[in-house]
Design an enzyme around this catalytic site. Structure first.
Site, PDB file in Angstrom:
ATOM      1  N   ILE A 193      -7.137  15.282  16.615  1.00 41.69           N
ATOM      2  CA  ILE A 193      -7.004  14.421  17.805  1.00 41.69           C
ATOM      3  C   ILE A 193      -5.549  14.235  18.229  1.00 41.69           C
ATOM      4  CG2 ILE A 193      -9.185  13.185  17.516  1.00 41.69           C
ATOM      5  CD1 ILE A 193      -7.522  10.818  16.378  1.00 41.69           C
ATOM      6  N   ARG A 197       3.572  -0.980  -6.768  1.00 39.07           N
ATOM      7  CA  ARG A 197       3.729  -1.433  -5.379  1.00 39.07           C
ATOM      8  C   ARG A 197       4.629  -2.669  -5.319  1.00 39.07           C
ATOM      9  NH1 ARG A 197      -2.187  -0.629  -2.533  1.00 39.07           N
ATOM     10  NH2 ARG A 197      -2.806   1.177  -3.779  1.00 39.07           N
ATOM     11  N   SER A 208       2.539  -1.398   3.577  1.00 38.76           N
ATOM     12  CA  SER A 208       2.870   0.018   3.349  1.00 38.76           C
ATOM     13  C   SER A 208       3.065   0.673   4.715  1.00 38.76           C
ATOM     14  CB  SER A 208       1.733   0.743   2.615  1.00 38.76           C
ATOM     15  OG  SER A 208       0.621   0.930   3.488  1.00 38.76           O
ATOM     16  N   THR A 265      -7.064   0.030 -14.647  1.00 38.32           N
ATOM     17  CA  THR A 265      -5.651   0.001 -14.249  1.00 38.32           C
ATOM     18  C   THR A 265      -5.363  -1.157 -13.289  1.00 38.32           C
ATOM     19  OG1 THR A 265      -6.190   1.529 -12.452  1.00 38.32           O
ATOM     20  CG2 THR A 265      -5.374   2.520 -14.503  1.00 38.32           C
ATOM     21  N   GLU A 276       4.358  -6.096  -3.800  1.00 35.70           N
ATOM     22  CA  GLU A 276       3.346  -6.981  -3.192  1.00 35.70           C
ATOM     23  C   GLU A 276       3.296  -8.270  -3.996  1.00 35.70           C
ATOM     24  OE1 GLU A 276      -0.415  -4.874  -3.606  1.00 35.70           O
ATOM     25  OE2 GLU A 276      -0.240  -4.805  -5.779  1.00 35.70           O
ATOM     26  N   TYR A 290       1.454   3.132   5.744  1.00 36.97           N
ATOM     27  CA  TYR A 290       0.089   3.335   6.263  1.00 36.97           C
ATOM     28  C   TYR A 290      -0.395   2.071   6.974  1.00 36.97           C
ATOM     29  CZ  TYR A 290      -4.829   2.312   6.134  1.00 36.97           C
ATOM     30  OH  TYR A 290      -6.064   1.848   6.496  1.00 36.97           O
TER      31      TYR A 290
HETATM   32  P1  NAD Z   1     -11.252   9.432   4.704  1.00 34.52           P
HETATM   33  O1  NAD Z   1      -9.907  10.010   4.401  1.00 34.52           O
HETATM   34  O2  NAD Z   1     -12.333   9.621   3.739  1.00 34.52           O
HETATM   35  O3  NAD Z   1     -11.754   9.966   6.131  1.00 34.52           O
HETATM   36  C1  NAD Z   1     -10.919  10.108   7.241  1.00 34.52           C
HETATM   37  C2  NAD Z   1     -11.358  11.358   8.003  1.00 34.52           C
HETATM   38  O4  NAD Z   1     -10.551  11.475   9.186  1.00 34.52           O
HETATM   39  C3  NAD Z   1     -11.172  12.630   7.195  1.00 34.52           C
HETATM   40  O5  NAD Z   1     -12.366  13.368   7.165  1.00 34.52           O
HETATM   41  C4  NAD Z   1     -10.041  13.361   7.911  1.00 34.52           C
HETATM   42  O6  NAD Z   1     -10.170  14.766   7.846  1.00 34.52           O
HETATM   43  C5  NAD Z   1     -10.157  12.838   9.333  1.00 34.52           C
HETATM   44  N1  NAD Z   1      -8.882  12.850  10.087  1.00 34.52           N
HETATM   45  C6  NAD Z   1      -7.687  12.324   9.712  1.00 34.52           C
HETATM   46  N2  NAD Z   1      -6.760  12.554  10.662  1.00 34.52           N
HETATM   47  C7  NAD Z   1      -7.383  13.222  11.663  1.00 34.52           C
HETATM   48  C8  NAD Z   1      -6.950  13.743  12.909  1.00 34.52           C
HETATM   49  N3  NAD Z   1      -5.681  13.627  13.316  1.00 34.52           N
HETATM   50  N4  NAD Z   1      -7.852  14.370  13.703  1.00 34.52           N
HETATM   51  C9  NAD Z   1      -9.147  14.516  13.298  1.00 34.52           C
HETATM   52  N5  NAD Z   1      -9.610  14.051  12.111  1.00 34.52           N
HETATM   53  C10 NAD Z   1      -8.734  13.408  11.305  1.00 34.52           C
HETATM   54  O7  NAD Z   1     -11.011   7.870   4.996  1.00 34.52           O
HETATM   55  P2  NAD Z   1     -12.080   6.671   4.965  1.00 34.52           P
HETATM   56  O8  NAD Z   1     -11.973   5.992   3.662  1.00 34.52           O
HETATM   57  O9  NAD Z   1     -13.378   7.138   5.460  1.00 34.52           O
HETATM   58  O10 NAD Z   1     -11.431   5.708   6.042  1.00 34.52           O
HETATM   59  C11 NAD Z   1     -11.810   5.830   7.407  1.00 34.52           C
HETATM   60  C12 NAD Z   1     -11.084   4.799   8.243  1.00 34.52           C
HETATM   61  O11 NAD Z   1     -11.415   3.491   7.790  1.00 34.52           O
HETATM   62  C13 NAD Z   1      -9.560   4.897   8.194  1.00 34.52           C
HETATM   63  O12 NAD Z   1      -9.034   4.687   9.478  1.00 34.52           O
HETATM   64  C14 NAD Z   1      -9.164   3.774   7.280  1.00 34.52           C
HETATM   65  O13 NAD Z   1      -7.894   3.283   7.632  1.00 34.52           O
HETATM   66  C15 NAD Z   1     -10.241   2.743   7.508  1.00 34.52           C
HETATM   67  N6  NAD Z   1     -10.483   1.902   6.324  1.00 34.52           N
HETATM   68  C16 NAD Z   1     -10.928   2.453   5.151  1.00 34.52           C
HETATM   69  C17 NAD Z   1     -11.143   1.636   4.043  1.00 34.52           C
HETATM   70  C18 NAD Z   1     -11.616   2.164   2.720  1.00 34.52           C
HETATM   71  O14 NAD Z   1     -11.689   1.372   1.750  1.00 34.52           O
HETATM   72  N7  NAD Z   1     -11.968   3.428   2.589  1.00 34.52           N
HETATM   73  C19 NAD Z   1     -10.900   0.260   4.158  1.00 34.52           C
HETATM   74  C20 NAD Z   1     -10.442  -0.261   5.364  1.00 34.52           C
HETATM   75  C21 NAD Z   1     -10.231   0.572   6.446  1.00 34.52           C
HETATM   76  N1  USQ Z   2      -4.859  -1.905  -7.308  1.00 33.09           N
HETATM   77  C1  USQ Z   2      -4.842  -2.080  -8.691  1.00 33.09           C
HETATM   78  N2  USQ Z   2      -5.241  -1.037  -9.453  1.00 33.09           N
HETATM   79  C2  USQ Z   2      -5.670   0.155  -8.953  1.00 33.09           C
HETATM   80  C3  USQ Z   2      -5.703   0.315  -7.548  1.00 33.09           C
HETATM   81  C4  USQ Z   2      -5.276  -0.725  -6.763  1.00 33.09           C
HETATM   82  O1  USQ Z   2      -4.470  -3.138  -9.190  1.00 33.09           O
HETATM   83  O2  USQ Z   2      -5.996   1.049  -9.733  1.00 33.09           O
HETATM   84  C5  USQ Z   2      -4.466  -3.015  -6.437  1.00 33.09           C
HETATM   85  C6  USQ Z   2      -3.335  -2.687  -5.473  1.00 33.09           C
HETATM   86  O3  USQ Z   2      -2.066  -2.934  -6.062  1.00 33.09           O
HETATM   87  C7  USQ Z   2      -3.644  -3.606  -4.311  1.00 33.09           C
HETATM   88  C8  USQ Z   2      -5.156  -3.724  -4.323  1.00 33.09           C
HETATM   89  O4  USQ Z   2      -5.579  -3.292  -5.616  1.00 33.09           O
HETATM   90  O5  USQ Z   2      -3.117  -4.877  -4.544  1.00 33.09           O
HETATM   91  C9  USQ Z   2      -5.862  -2.873  -3.292  1.00 33.09           C
HETATM   92  O6  USQ Z   2      -5.451  -1.529  -3.451  1.00 33.09           O
HETATM   93  P1  USQ Z   2      -6.423  -0.314  -3.041  1.00 33.09           P
HETATM   94  O7  USQ Z   2      -5.741   0.953  -3.413  1.00 33.09           O
HETATM   95  O8  USQ Z   2      -7.780  -0.566  -3.538  1.00 33.09           O
HETATM   96  O9  USQ Z   2      -6.491  -0.525  -1.471  1.00 33.09           O
HETATM   97  P2  USQ Z   2      -5.378  -0.412  -0.352  1.00 33.09           P
HETATM   98  O10 USQ Z   2      -4.187   0.337  -0.785  1.00 33.09           O
HETATM   99  O11 USQ Z   2      -5.141  -1.779   0.204  1.00 33.09           O
HETATM  100  O12 USQ Z   2      -6.105   0.490   0.726  1.00 33.09           O
HETATM  101  C10 USQ Z   2      -7.534   0.559   0.853  1.00 33.09           C
HETATM  102  C11 USQ Z   2      -7.855   1.762   1.724  1.00 33.09           C
HETATM  103  C12 USQ Z   2      -7.234   1.550   3.102  1.00 33.09           C
HETATM  104  C13 USQ Z   2      -7.696   0.222   3.665  1.00 33.09           C
HETATM  105  C14 USQ Z   2      -7.437  -0.939   2.721  1.00 33.09           C
HETATM  106  C15 USQ Z   2      -8.111  -2.222   3.158  1.00 33.09           C
HETATM  107  O13 USQ Z   2      -7.341   2.941   1.121  1.00 33.09           O
HETATM  108  O14 USQ Z   2      -7.616   2.616   3.948  1.00 33.09           O
HETATM  109  O15 USQ Z   2      -7.006  -0.018   4.869  1.00 33.09           O
HETATM  110  O16 USQ Z   2      -8.025  -0.631   1.438  1.00 33.09           O
HETATM  111  S1  USQ Z   2      -7.107  -3.630   2.815  1.00 33.09           S
HETATM  112  O17 USQ Z   2      -6.752  -3.629   1.399  1.00 33.09           O
HETATM  113  O18 USQ Z   2      -7.876  -4.803   3.156  1.00 33.09           O
HETATM  114  O19 USQ Z   2      -5.921  -3.495   3.629  1.00 33.09           O
END
Ligand code: NAD
Ligand code: USQ
Length: 383
Positions: free
Chosen positions: A75, A326, A179, A253, A328, A181
């Site tokens: 995209i 991290r 972060s 962890t 935090e 991200y």
């Molecule tokens: P994921 O990495 O499993 O899936 C993301 C998908 O998007 C992948 O298949 C990747 O190939 C595709 N993608 C990335 N960049 C792209 C681009 N430029 N064009 C087209 N496709 C692209 O991630 P997820 O865990 O499914 O997370 C999905 C969304 O939800 C993310 O935006 C993430 O920030 C948000 N989110 C996830 C979590 C979580 O715990 N997994 C929590 C909160 C928010």
């Molecule tokens: N953490 C641990 N041990 C681990 C992994 C993580 O203590 O093995 C801690 C981290 O330090 C952090 C918390 O758990 O304080 C959450 O970490 P995470 O890796 O589970 O989640 P995070 O990095 O916040 O990111 C994930 C998704 C991201 C989404 C986010 C929602 O990867 O896409 O945006 O969760 S939120 O946390 O509400 O921002």
């Protein structure tokens, strides 16, 4: 209704695409498959073997008779995005297609830049294509609870009413992400808010908490439909990682003191929240924000729950308090509102012993695939 799921090959996107298809929505998946490439670069594989997207979609059609259109591309390429939208003509776009790992974005300068360009440019392109040719389409964008950080006051849903020097206004809630991200999500939110204001677009920002679990009614129907489940130190998230660590006998962890508190939700609620958002579109010109999580836990709470569930299944589970990679707060106030989605009918799956048992059993089933070199965190936020 026609719904384009951007990022539909990923963890949340795949479960959502199948769920919506099962509910009778006409679904298209757009994905660049870049996440599979990032796994290859990191030399990690998800716990579950995930099949090529074409095969997954073919199997879904074979099982249900439901067709899912597939568009493979990036995209950040505006031409491709525009062509796809003209071909599919969605009424709603669900945007999961971003680089979503905080550790990945903190590896080095290249990964920080890549994350922000991928996420911010991709979302901006969607906004422009909507402005040009699809002004009535509803954008449902995945944000994150981490946009807010951990302020010492209650977290509202997107906006806060403030009185200052005798005047009052409702303003975007202050953002203190942790972060590069999480920052990319804040930049997205600002861009979407602005585009809604000036072009009259309609958008819902879903500030999602950490998602856990793997099975949904749809992905559990066949091995070929299985969802990804990440356990590595870069893409694995807290509860999912703990269950897999327990299954292989690795100490859990916990980073630092483990008082870090976050919002969490079951993947079965992720898919339902998306449906609720698209079935209740917001009005033109409005940037609506929902906090998408069902419960709050500290990391230590989660580790204790996994330990208890593991021991009752005969596993030997220990908890390790690692030096936190991290930067935090490890002890803090955290109280976030989440009433909007509940008000629209969400019936949460709360974290239960049975879910933990099923996740642990799932992890045990695939434990031979775990590469133990990828459990401990290797990416540091520190200088
Ligand atoms: P994921 O990495 O499993 O899936 C993301 C998908 O998007 C992948 O298949 C990747 O190939 C595709 N993608 C990335 N960049 C792209 C681009 N430029 N064009 C087209 N496709 C692209 O991630 P997820 O865990 O499914 O997370 C999905 C969304 O939800 C993310 O935006 C993430 O920030 C948000 N989110 C996830 C979590 C979580 O715990 N997994 C929590 C909160 C928010
Ligand atoms: N953490 C641990 N041990 C681990 C992994 C993580 O203590 O093995 C801690 C981290 O330090 C952090 C918390 O758990 O304080 C959450 O970490 P995470 O890796 O589970 O989640 P995070 O990095 O916040 O990111 C994930 C998704 C991201 C989404 C986010 C929602 O990867 O896409 O945006 O969760 S939120 O946390 O509400 O921002």
């Amino acid at each position: 209704m026609k719904v384009l799921v951007i990022g539909g090959d990923g963890y949340c996107g795949w479960a959502t695409a199948l769920y919506l298809s099962n509910q009778g929505y006409e679904v298209g998946i757009l994905d660049s498959l870049v996440r599979r490439e990032w796994d290859r670069q990191l030399e990690v594989e998800t716990l579950t073997p995930i099949f090529p997207i074409q095969q997954r979609i073919e199997r879904w059609k074979g099982l249900t008779g439901q067709k899912i259109d597939l568009y493979i591309g990036d995209i950040t390429n505006y031409e491709f995005l525009s062509q796809t939208l003209h071909q599919f003509e969605p009424e709603a776009i669900v945007h999961f297609g971003e680089q979503r790992s905080a550790p990945f974005s903190m590896i080095d300068r290249e990964h920080a830049v890549m994350t922000q360009v991928n996420n911010v440019v991709g979302t901006l392109n969607i906004l422009y294509v909507m402005k040009e040719d699809f002004p009535d389409c509803h954008l449902v964008k995945l944000g994150t609870m981490g946009e807010y950080g951990t302020p010492n006051i209650d977290i509202e849903e997107g906006y806060i009413t403030i009185e200052h020097n005798g005047r009052k206004d409702t303003l975007p809630y202050p953002k203190q992400p942790g972060s590069f991200y999480h920052l990319s999500k804040v930049h997205d939110s600002h861009n979407i808010h602005f585009a809604c204001k000036i072009w009259g677009l309609r958008a819902t920002d879903l500030n999602q908490g950490v998602v856990y679990g793997v099975l949904t009614d749809e992905t559990g129907r066949d091995e070929l439909l299985v969802n990804r489940l990440d356990y590595d130190g870069v893409f694995g998230t807290a509860l999912n990682r703990f269950c897999i660590q327990a299954a292989i006998g690795h100490p859990l962890t916990v980073y630092g003191q483990g008082g870090q508190t976050r919002g969490f939700l079951d993947i079965r609620d992720t898919v339902r929240c998306i449906e609720i958002a698209i079935a209740n579109p917001t009005e033109a010109g409005k940037f609506r924000v929902f906090n998408q999580f069902t419960e709050m836990f500290s990391i230590v709470d989660l580790a204790m729950m996994v330990k208890k569930a593991g021991i009752s299944m005969g596993l030997d589970v220990e908890i390790n308090y690692l030096e936190n990679p991290r930067v935090e707060l490890e002890q803090h106030y955290f109280n976030a509102k989440n009433t909007n989605l509940l008000g629209l009918g969400l019936q949460p799956h709360y974290l239960s012993d049975s879910l933990l048992d099923s996740l642990l059993n799932f992890a045990i089933k695939y434990k031979e695939r775990v590469d133990k070199n990828h459990i401990l965190p290797k990416v540091s936020w520190h200088r």
